[in-house]
Design an enzyme around this catalytic site. Structure first.
Site, PDB file in Angstrom:
ATOM      1  N   LYS A 132      42.622  27.693  58.660  1.00 23.81           N
ATOM      2  CA  LYS A 132      42.072  29.029  58.432  1.00 23.81           C
ATOM      3  C   LYS A 132      42.160  29.419  56.952  1.00 23.81           C
ATOM      4  CE  LYS A 132      42.808  33.644  60.518  1.00 23.81           C
ATOM      5  NZ  LYS A 132      43.665  34.341  61.510  1.00 23.81           N
ATOM      6  N   SER A 213      41.276  36.874  65.048  1.00 21.81           N
ATOM      7  CA  SER A 213      40.675  36.701  63.741  1.00 21.81           C
ATOM      8  C   SER A 213      40.469  35.241  63.358  1.00 21.81           C
ATOM      9  CB  SER A 213      41.548  37.374  62.679  1.00 21.81           C
ATOM     10  OG  SER A 213      42.786  36.696  62.517  1.00 21.81           O
ATOM     11  N   SER A 237      45.244  36.705  67.606  1.00 18.68           N
ATOM     12  CA  SER A 237      44.298  35.998  66.749  1.00 18.68           C
ATOM     13  C   SER A 237      44.253  34.485  66.922  1.00 18.68           C
ATOM     14  CB  SER A 237      44.562  36.312  65.273  1.00 18.68           C
ATOM     15  OG  SER A 237      43.998  37.543  64.951  1.00 18.68           O
TER      16      SER A 237
END
Length: 557
Positions: A132, A213, A237
């Site tokens: 990420k 997310s 997330s």
């Protein structure tokens, strides 16, 4: 995350929006046209040729490299080619990968040479991984949390988990898109959107949210753009985007995996975790990530509780004799087809030898929202400003106030669809010595632990709780923001305990996940239970990149 109401307190009963939440193009930064971020009419991604590595596991890839069928360089080339063939094609591109590592092929080649001369370092040697874009790398890639404000602000060193991945021999392919600032910017955000990366899309239906997310990590792993991916979570997330893309997502106990070098929201709740297509791959990746880090004091608590090899806990008969609780109050009832899939799962687990304690409510679950939100606002300001200060020299923002100003000055690229209400709320908070913060933090710990998960699990002598992770992914809506019906991530998030989601089926072809929720350091138990369920159910199937959900299908399949 939950949308706050006008008073700044999160409304009760609503779901929690996830926070944290050899090709020539391998040498290029993925640049995204901001005009491609709009929600145009659905159109299918062009069909691709059969992909040799589709659904390949870490064990499959290691066996191929051992036999000589594959090399790390060859695997890297194939995944990079697939990313370029699918991630940015069509009228509604996936946009799951925000940037590729220009050194990936060279790293893979060096690992092939090392394997030939010395043998493999371990299960992750030569395995391509995506991480990420809030996880720092001190290389030629950016680390921006999806914000244009941090482009060029290069960290001085790798995040600790990146050091761990490199030491294990993993090939870091690149960075994945995410909900900007891990979805802690606006009360009306669209999950998967970032100023730098555009709107990430769900590979099972391109007009549906990838959830957030860790949107890009979920989509990329589901679409077979990598062997495994790493996401981060504050509340949902990892598990939310994993469930939305029919993946296994493991949110570890806070302290099992280091957070140093990861752009933060909350030191009380943040953690990184695996996002994979199988439970076995999650166990293999977790084994590479764990470790005590002097730069993250929370990891000291993992001494004697972490394991070098989590794959040893995988047991196809792991449900036999297990005691599993069902927290129906608050975590069921918001979507009937989702509930129906979990009911089927409960029957299957019972048939496999588990004892189901139903109901097993979490006593203080309804009281967590207000204190949690207060803690996150305080800690976001303090923790983010500490991270920005550590970036060294440069023209990047140094404070939350600087970021607010930057966004206002770059409204066309950073604020085209929604605002920065959470930034403003956090900016109003004082230091972490404030009495209001300290009380909220204590309330979080007491309500989520002693009066929450510890209480229900001790009362019923449970190995885990089981609940729907969330409803099927909703439509992307850049006008009004996300529409969420419910989720089960908050008790484990606020307590800092472990939770793991696994595919449980599909509703109109849209993925649905089921979460196993445990106590602190319960990863071995959760992996055992989830693996046994996965082997008995075999729900996961790869995405079709359909333009929209097929409403001709049965409601729950």
């Amino acid at each position: 995350m939950k949308k706050p109401n006008a008073s700044g307190s999160p409304p009760p009963g609503l779901s929690r929006r996830a926070f944290l939440g050899g090709t020539a193009a391998a040498t290029a930064l993925v640049t995204l046209d901001s005009q491609a971020q709009t929600a145009a009419a659905p159109a299918p991604v062009p069909a691709s040729r059969p992909f040799e590595l589709e659904e390949a596991t870490v064990a499959d890839l290691q066996a191929g490299m051992k036999s000589g069928k594959h090399t790390a360089q060859g695997l890297t080339e194939r995944y990079l080619a697939r990313i370029h063939a699918l991630d940015r094609k069509g009228d509604l591109p996936l946009l799951s990968v925000i940037e590729l590592n220009p050194d990936a092929l060279a790293i893979a080649a060096a690992l092939d040479k090392e394997r030939k001369e010395k043998g493999p370092r371990g299960p992750m040697h030569g395995i391509p991984v995506l991480i990420k874009d809030n996880i720092a790398t001190a290389d030629r890639m950016q680390t921006t949390a999806g914000s244009l404000a941090l482009v060029g602000a290069v960290p001085s060193k790798d995040a600790f988990i990146v050091e761990r991945l490199r030491a294990a021999g993993a090939v870091i392919l690149g960075k994945t898109n995410l909900s900007e600032w891990a979805n802690f910017r606006s009360t009306k955000s669209s999950s998967g959107w970032s100023g730098r990366g555009g709107q990430c899309r769900n590979p099972y239906a391109l007009d549906r949210t990838p959830s957030g997310s860790s949107s890009g990590s979920g989509v990329a792993a589901a679409a077979n753009f990598c062997a495994v991916a790493v996401g981060t979570e504050t509340d949902g997330s990892v598990v939310s985007p994993a469930a939305a893309s029919s993946l296994v997502g493991l949110k570890p106990t806070v302290g099992l995996v280091s957070r140093s070098g990861i752009i933060p929201i909350s030191h009380s709740q943040d953690t990184a975790g695996p996002m994979t297509r199988t439970v076995a791959d999650a166990a293999a990746l977790l084994s590479a990530l764990v470790g005590i880090d002097a730069a993250d004091a929370a990891t000291a608590a993992s001494q004697g509780k972490a394991h070098a090899d989590y794959t040893k806990f995988l047991d196809p008969d792991g449900l036999k004799g297990a005691r599993i609780g069902v927290p129906r109050e608050r975590f069921f009832g918001y979507h009937a087809p989702t509930d129906a899939l979990v009911e089927q799962a409960l029957e299957l687990m019972k048939a496999r030898g588990a004892t189901i304690i139903d109901p097993a409510p979490i006593p203080a679950a309804a009281k967590l929202d207000g204190p949690e939100f207060e803690v996150l606002l305080y800690e976001f300001k303090a923790d983010l400003e500490a991270y920005l200060a550590g970036l060294g020299e440069g023209t990047h923002p140094r404070t939350l106030a600087d970021l607010i100003k930057y966004n206002e000055e770059h409204r066309a690229t950073e604020l085209p669809y929604f605002g920065q209400e959470l930034f403003h709320m956090a900016q109003e908070k004082g230091p972490l010595t404030d009495r209001k913060y300290r009380k909220a933090l204590q309330d979080c710990r007491t309500l989520s632990r002693e009066q929450g998960l510890d209480a229900v699990m001790a009362k019923h002598r449970l190995d885990a709780l089981v609940a729907p992770t969330q409803a099927p992914p909703g439509l992307i809506d850049l006008v009004n923001g996300d529409h969420w019906l419910g989720s089960s991530s908050t008790p484990a998030a606020v307590s800092g305990y472990a939770t793991l989601t696994v595919p449980v089926g599909y509703v109109f072809g849209l993925p649905v996940g089921m979460s196993f929720i445990g106590r602190a350091w319960s990863e071995p138990t959760l992996l055992k239970l989830a693996y046994a369920y996965e082997q008995a159910s075999r729900h996961r199937r790869p995405p079709t990149f359909a333009p929209t959900a097929d409403l001709r299908l049965k409601a729950a399949t």
